[in-house]
Design a protein around this motif. Structure first.
Motif: not given
Length: 154
Positions: A24-53
């Motif tokens: 269960a702890e391993f599953q929580k860590q995996q979910k946190k890791l996936i959430f962090k990666r998704r959040r980082l991807a969204v931030i990176f995408f927003i940064a690319i859009v802002v810099f492009s504009i």
């Protein structure tokens, strides 16, 4: 390799509370890791859009600046031409205030003459500036007429 698969199938998982907690702890860590990666991807995408504009806007502003610089060069060139024309017109006005110049101009352009003066018009077909040469011809003719009239009087 085949041997490793057989050996991994022989490993059995313990079904107790500790392994369940660890899993269960391993599953929580995996979910946190996936959430962090998704959040980082969204931030990176927003940064690319802002810099492009902002990059596109910067490019547009640079093009506008370049066109304004061209317009400025054209206006400066036009201004210098207008200044030259203004100086020539001021010189013409100054010349028109001189009565001798006005008399000479009237004689050359409108074939006016003084008493006892003869005017001989000699057209110059090859000249682009015929008025200047006609003025010179008329003036020379006038001067020679005056000289002749003075010698006749004596």
């Amino acid at each position: 390799m085949g041997r490793n698969k057989k050996e991994s199938n022989n490993i059995a998982a313990l079904n107790n509370e500790y392994t369940k907690e660890q899993y269960a702890e391993f599953q929580k860590q995996q979910k946190k890791l996936i959430f962090k990666r998704r959040r980082l991807a969204v931030i990176f995408f927003i940064a690319i859009v802002v810099f492009s504009i902002s990059g596109i806007e910067l490019l547009k502003d640079y093009q506008k600046l370049h066109s304004f610089e061209k317009q400025k060069e054209e206006v400066v060139a036009e201004s210098s031409e207008v200044d030259k024309k203004l100086r020539r017109l001021e010189e013409d006005v100054a010349l028109l205030k001189d009565p001798n110049y006005v008399a000479k101009l009237a004689r050359s352009r409108y074939y006016m003459y003084k008493e006892g003066e003869q005017i001989y018009h000699v057209p110059d077909f090859g000249s682009a500036i015929s008025t200047d040469k006609e003025t010179t011809t008329a003036t020379t003719t006038t001067e020679s007429s005056q000289t002749q009239s003075q010698s006749s009087d004596e």
